[in-house]
Design a protein around this motif. Structure first.
Motif, PDB file in Angstrom:
ATOM      1  N   ASP A  73      -7.916  -1.626  -2.046  1.00 33.12           N
ATOM      2  CA  ASP A  73      -7.610  -0.261  -2.439  1.00 33.12           C
ATOM      3  C   ASP A  73      -7.130   0.527  -1.232  1.00 33.12           C
ATOM      4  OD1 ASP A  73     -10.067   1.332  -1.264  1.00 33.12           O
ATOM      5  OD2 ASP A  73     -10.874  -0.485  -2.201  1.00 33.12           O
ATOM      6  N   TYR A  74      -6.612   1.731  -1.497  1.00 36.99           N
ATOM      7  CA  TYR A  74      -5.956   2.506  -0.456  1.00 36.99           C
ATOM      8  C   TYR A  74      -6.916   2.921   0.652  1.00 36.99           C
ATOM      9  CZ  TYR A  74      -3.338   6.285   1.769  1.00 36.99           C
ATOM     10  OH  TYR A  74      -2.721   7.095   2.677  1.00 36.99           O
ATOM     11  N   ASP A  93      -7.518   5.934  -6.983  1.00 30.19           N
ATOM     12  CA  ASP A  93      -8.599   4.965  -6.836  1.00 30.19           C
ATOM     13  C   ASP A  93      -9.891   5.551  -7.394  1.00 30.19           C
ATOM     14  OD1 ASP A  93      -6.939   3.158  -5.641  1.00 30.19           O
ATOM     15  OD2 ASP A  93      -7.302   3.950  -3.632  1.00 30.19           O
ATOM     16  N   PRO A  94     -10.718   4.728  -8.002  1.00 33.70           N
ATOM     17  CA  PRO A  94     -11.950   5.258  -8.579  1.00 33.70           C
ATOM     18  C   PRO A  94     -12.917   5.829  -7.556  1.00 33.70           C
ATOM     19  CG  PRO A  94     -11.948   2.855  -8.594  1.00 33.70           C
ATOM     20  CD  PRO A  94     -10.574   3.279  -8.216  1.00 33.70           C
ATOM     21  N   VAL A  95     -12.835   5.388  -6.303  1.00 35.70           N
ATOM     22  CA  VAL A  95     -13.714   5.892  -5.260  1.00 35.70           C
ATOM     23  C   VAL A  95     -12.922   6.812  -4.363  1.00 35.70           C
ATOM     24  CG1 VAL A  95     -15.256   5.254  -3.384  1.00 35.70           C
ATOM     25  CG2 VAL A  95     -15.057   3.774  -5.372  1.00 35.70           C
ATOM     26  N   SER A  96     -13.528   7.875  -3.897  1.00 32.92           N
ATOM     27  CA  SER A  96     -12.846   8.842  -3.055  1.00 32.92           C
ATOM     28  C   SER A  96     -12.304   8.165  -1.806  1.00 32.92           C
ATOM     29  CB  SER A  96     -13.805   9.972  -2.669  1.00 32.92           C
ATOM     30  OG  SER A  96     -13.227  10.783  -1.690  1.00 32.92           O
ATOM     31  N   GLY A  97     -11.150   8.632  -1.391  1.00 30.98           N
ATOM     32  CA  GLY A  97     -10.526   8.054  -0.207  1.00 30.98           C
ATOM     33  C   GLY A  97     -11.290   8.326   1.063  1.00 30.98           C
ATOM     34  N   ASP A  98     -12.210   9.281   1.060  1.00 27.46           N
ATOM     35  CA  ASP A  98     -12.984   9.592   2.262  1.00 27.46           C
ATOM     36  C   ASP A  98     -14.269   8.786   2.363  1.00 27.46           C
ATOM     37  OD1 ASP A  98     -11.094  11.456   2.972  1.00 27.46           O
ATOM     38  OD2 ASP A  98     -12.095  13.098   1.921  1.00 27.46           O
ATOM     39  N   ALA A 154       0.827  -1.211   0.000  1.00 31.32           N
ATOM     40  CA  ALA A 154       0.000   0.000   0.000  1.00 31.32           C
ATOM     41  C   ALA A 154       0.858   1.256   0.000  1.00 31.32           C
ATOM     42  CB  ALA A 154      -0.923  -0.023   1.218  1.00 31.32           C
ATOM     43  N   MET A 155       1.995   1.220   0.702  1.00 26.44           N
ATOM     44  CA  MET A 155       2.887   2.382   0.732  1.00 26.44           C
ATOM     45  C   MET A 155       3.485   2.632  -0.648  1.00 26.44           C
ATOM     46  SD  MET A 155       4.396   4.853   2.305  1.00 26.44           S
ATOM     47  CE  MET A 155       4.149   4.590   4.055  1.00 26.44           C
ATOM     48  N   ALA A 156       3.965   1.573  -1.301  1.00 30.84           N
ATOM     49  CA  ALA A 156       4.562   1.753  -2.623  1.00 30.84           C
ATOM     50  C   ALA A 156       3.547   2.315  -3.611  1.00 30.84           C
ATOM     51  CB  ALA A 156       5.125   0.418  -3.117  1.00 30.84           C
ATOM     52  N   ARG A 157       2.308   1.806  -3.568  1.00 32.45           N
ATOM     53  CA  ARG A 157       1.277   2.319  -4.474  1.00 32.45           C
ATOM     54  C   ARG A 157       0.964   3.787  -4.170  1.00 32.45           C
ATOM     55  NH1 ARG A 157      -1.633  -2.601  -2.998  1.00 32.45           N
ATOM     56  NH2 ARG A 157      -1.306  -4.223  -4.578  1.00 32.45           N
TER      57      ARG A 157
END
Length: 935
Positions: free
Chosen positions: A228-229, A377-382, A61-64
């Motif tokens: 995903d993130y 990512d296609p969806v917001s991180g929030d 996840a960090m590398a991405r």
């Protein structure tokens, strides 16, 4: 609640608590509190990246995220004073550990020293990905914000109530690499483990796993590896909050965690205010438990302060030391093989995802890379990802038969190499058993831990034929215990100097193997400096990094050929920590010797040992004289004689050495002898009567006084002082009384006849017999200062065995043996050799053998000789000596009885002696003149 992102999830958890929980209010408060923690962490305008230590999912996840966000400032949870070491990672092979070391401590309990803090770094870790990105990307700043190494110890409790991490079941590696961190305090990013034992036991039981590392790999690592993130962040914050809220009230670790969070947010705001960057260009990397923080200092917008205490006066030094997977597992209480399995999972995930990780340029496999943006990512991180993640069952992973089959074949091959009688049938059994165990544990495919259990079940029998068991072989197969190495450029100056100076001997310290070194100093004298360096390293290093096979290093002795086993390459830590003390090994040795002799508990014996080390390893006359002068001062200040045996042994060796290389003793040695002579003469009467002073100490004092007497008198000491000291001594214990008699005999205050008479009285007194072994122990202890008593002690033992009845002798023997073993073990061989010279060498000679002490000496006052026979008078007075001389010259030692005053008795009574005198008139006349007999 900060916003409504997780309102639906909060309502679902509240309803579930009301429906299923016995105490819905308490459970609802915990569950909604966890959601609030996640909501708060996600709403912070400084992006928080929660991680778990040595987690492949966190590293992926960090590398991405780094390729996607490309931040300009990274705040990293790591001791802030370790920042200068990070640039040296490119010269090392991972895993290695950042180390802060303090040998000179101030402000901490003395028994804590030396202080050591290590932070291990592996390639399959999120922190390494962040470090590699920041150091190899221009314009990116890496800021360490955690407490310093000094504060790590400042915050430790000063009593014994500190809790320690218990190793998991299956942990503990028997290999030496498991102890590469020593007793250092470990610092790592993201320690995620339940601190409520009942919770951990519940998770392990229902997860059907043996230990926490397996549970984490199965239920967190694998589901999050492809997530995903946003999902990754929220799940990690959720787990961190759960463990924090279920920590028992009053737990010290919880208070420490909160102080660390206050410290880190204070440092972040300090830097953020000065850097002039936007919050969107920054990232905060911390453990998942810290991401769910509730301290008032949380967030960039907080105004709460935190007072950071100043550092102590300890002198901290920094460096890199090699680490290994097993040492990380041992230090942090992880299951054996868990870090190796994580490394294997990391490599497998990289191949499956096609992701290129960050690696520092200069490292093995590392190349400078241009960072390319990754689509968001296609969806917001929030968005709320927790509801879907918690309500959706994990994706079923099908059995990878090829992988499992390769594991089964390889473990059988590896087992056969290590002595197991395994075959193809065992490989089939391991394969099928792995699938069976996974099915019993409700898993679609076997995990590495299932395979490990199956291999142990099918291959390991009653005994382990080699050094490694099957579980250890599985760890090697699945990932191996990778051992890091610090590169030459990252070593301290002392270590680099050692590498350079040992190179002419053909030693390549970059190799981890044990290297055999052969040195022929007679043919190659230029290698003598390398030989001296090896002996110095042998003296300084605590382990067997340098081990002599052939050769010796003693006073007055030099080896012509030497053989060594050198394994410094696999024990770099010892050499690196030695480099914290100085620039060269000679400087370190000099500093250690100086500290040793000037420490508050230093003694004269310690100083003399330092003198010997200085001669052997340094060869500096000036420094040796300085240490010798200190030994004199310490001897003057001593009020006890506890170290008298050690002082005697070392000053004898030093005096003998100096006499062999120089006709004149150095000034400090002469002063030490004269000072010791006067010192021990003064303390001798007290030592004889003091119950706390042992027999060996008194014997060593007399040994110093008698063996150093000739030197002391030549330097101006008065023998009368010693005679008075012995006369003033009035011991009460039998052993010391015998020792005093021996001293009187040496000083001619007690003749042999008187000594023999006293001992005969002891053997004839039934009341004294139980304590006779103590008298004998005293006489044996006197063999060192008075070696001429050796025949007499043999005589005494012979009389005891010959005269005592069995009823007395048999109970007396065990007491004799234990007394001799405790007080005179090293002197018994002297008696054995003397007995071999005294007694006949074969059984036939026993019947005709006459003990030499049974031949009576004629009293001097009973002899009347003619004036013309002075030589005969001399022979009669010393009949025993005359007989021995006669026997040595080939004459019959038997002497007819001499009748004093008989006419012509001087020649007729002793014809053999007269003949001997006639053959050697000059010697006889000279001997008579020396003894004062009129010619």
């Amino acid at each position: 609640m900060i916003d409504g992102t997780f309102a639906a999830l909060r309502d679902q958890l509240t309803q579930a608590a009301e429906t299923f929980a016995e105490a819905p209010d308490t459970v609802s408060e915990i569950l909604t509190g966890i959601v609030d923690d996640v909501d708060r962490g996600m709403a912070e305008r400084l992006e928080i990246f929660p991680v778990c230590h040595h987690s492949p999912a966190s590293a992926l996840a960090m590398a991405r995220r780094l390729r996607q966000k490309q931040p300009k400032v990274i705040y990293l949870e790591l001791c802030e004073d370790l920042r200068p070491l990070l640039t040296e990672l490119r010269n090392c092979r991972l895993p290695v550990a950042l180390q802060a070391f303090a040998g000179e401590i101030e402000g901490f309990p003395p028994d804590w020293g030396p202080l050591s803090v290590v932070a291990p770094i592996t390639e399959a870790s999120a922190e390494y990905q962040a470090i590699a990105y920041a150091l190899d990307t221009p314009g990116v700043e890496l800021v360490l914000v955690d407490r310093s190494a000094d504060h790590v110890f400042q915050w430790l409790p000063r009593d014994d109530s500190e809790e320690t991490t218990e190793p998991e079941a299956g942990g503990g590696d028997p290999d030496e690499d498991a102890g590469m961190h020593g007793d250092a305090v470990g610092v790592e990013i993201g320690d995620l483990r339940p601190r409520f034992r009942e919770l951990e036991g519940h998770l392990l039981h229902h997860g059907k796993v043996r230990h926490w590392s397996e549970w984490w790999d199965l239920y967190v690592e694998q589901p999050l590896a492809g997530a995903d993130y946003a999902t990754y962040r929220q799940v990690m914050m959720l787990i961190g909050s759960l463990f924090r809220r279920l920590t028992p009230v009053g737990d010290r670790r919880l208070r420490t965690d909160e102080d660390r969070e206050r410290y880190m947010w204070t440092r972040i705001r300090e830097h953020f205010g000065k850097a002039g960057v936007e919050a969107d260009d920054c990232m905060y990397v911390c453990g998942a438990a810290h991401a769910a923080s509730r301290v008032e200092q949380f967030g960039l917008d907080s105004t709460a302060g935190f007072d950071i205490t100043p550092p102590s006066g300890s002198n901290w030094l920094y460096g890199l030391i090699p680490s290994s997977h097993s040492s990380i597992e041992a230090q942090f209480g992880l299951a054996g093989g868990s870090v190796s399995i994580a490394a294997a999972s990391w490599e497998k995930a990289l191949k499956a995802s096609g992701l290129t990780p960050f690696r520092l340029s200069g490292q093995k496999g590392g190349k400078p890379r241009k960072v390319k943006p990754v689509p968001a990512d296609p969806v917001s991180g929030d968005a709320n990802r927790l509801s879907g993640f918690l309500s959706t069952p994990p994706a079923t992973r099908e059995l990878d038969e090829a992988e499992l089959l390769a594991w089964s074949v390889d473990i059988v091959r590896l087992a056969r190499k290590n002595g197991y009688l395994s075959s193809t049938a065992d490989a089939i059994a391991v394969f099928e058993t792995s699938i069976l165990l996974a099915g019993m544990r409700n898993r679609a495919r076997p995990t590495p831990y299932d395979f490990q259990d199956a291999a142990v079940t099918c291959i390991e029998k009653d005994t382990v034929p080699g050094r490694r068991d099957v579980r250890r072989l599985c760890e090697i197969l699945l990932g191996g215990d990778r051992v890091g190495q610090v590169g030459y450029e990252a070593l301290p100056p002392l270590a680099q100097d050692v590498y350079d100076r040992l190179k002419p001997l053909g030693i390549d310290l970059r190799k981890r193997t044990v290297q055999r070194v052969l040195i022929d100093l007679s043919a190659e004298p230029q290698k003598r400096q390398g030989s001296r360096l090896l002996w110095t390293l042998r003296h300084l290093l605590p382990s067997d990094s340098v081990r002599p096979i052939m050769g010796v290093k003693k006073l007055g002795e030099e080896s012509l050929q030497e053989s060594w086993d050198v394994s410094i390459g696999s024990r770099q830590r010892d050499l690196i920590e030695l480099g914290y003390e100085g620039v060269t090994v000679e400087q370190v040795l000099e500093q250690r010797l100086r500290r040793k002799v000037w420490s508050p508990d230093a003694t004269a014996a310690i100083a003399l040992r330092a003198v010997e080390d200085s001669i052997l390893y340094l060869g500096s006359r000036r420094f040796t004289n300085e240490l010798g002068a200190r030994a004199i001062d310490l001897l003057k200040a001593e009020r006890t004689v506890d170290d008298a045996p050690e002082v005697l042994r070392r000053i004898r060796a030093l005096v003998a050495y100096y006499r062999s290389v120089d006709p004149k003793l150095p000034e400090w040695a002469e002063t030490f002898v004269t000072t010791g002579y006067a010192h021990y003469c003064t303390l001798l009467p007290t030592a004889f009567t003091d119950e706390q002073t042992g027999l060996r100490q008194v014997g060593a004092m007399l040994g110093f006084l008698f063996t150093m007497e000739s030197v002391a008198i030549a330097l101006g000491c008065d023998r009368t002082q010693l005679e008075l000291a012995v006369k003033q001594s009035h011991p009460e214990t039998p052993a010391k009384l015998a020792l005093r008699w021996a001293a009187q005999f040496q000083l001619s205050q007690l003749p042999m006849s008187g000594l023999r008479e006293r001992c005969d009285d002891l053997l004839g007194n039934p009341l004294v017999l139980p304590s006779f072994p103590q008298y004998l122990s005293g006489f044996i202890q006197a063999l060192d200062p008075v070696p001429t008593l050796t025949p007499f002690v043999v005589e005494l033992l012979s009389k005891a065995f010959g005269r005592l009845p069995d009823t007395v002798l048999l109970p007396w023997l065990p007491n004799l043996i234990t007394t001799l073993r405790a007080n005179a073990a090293e002197l018994v061989p002297v008696l054995v050799r003397e007995a071999g010279r005294t007694f006949p060498g074969n059984l036939a000679g026993v019947d005709t053998w006459t003990p030499p002490w049974s031949i009576p000496d004629t009293p001097r006052e009973a002899v009347t000789v003619a004036p013309s026979g002075p030589v005969t008078e001399l022979a009669v007075r010393h009949s025993t000596a005359a007989q021995a001389i006669a026997a040595a010259l080939g004459h019959d030692p038997a002497m007819p009885e001499f009748t004093p005053g008989a006419a012509g008795g001087s020649a007729d009574a002793a014809p053999e002696v007269a003949a001997l005198v006639a053959r050697h008139p000059d010697s006889a006349t000279a001997t008579a003149a020396v003894l004062g007999v009129a010619g």
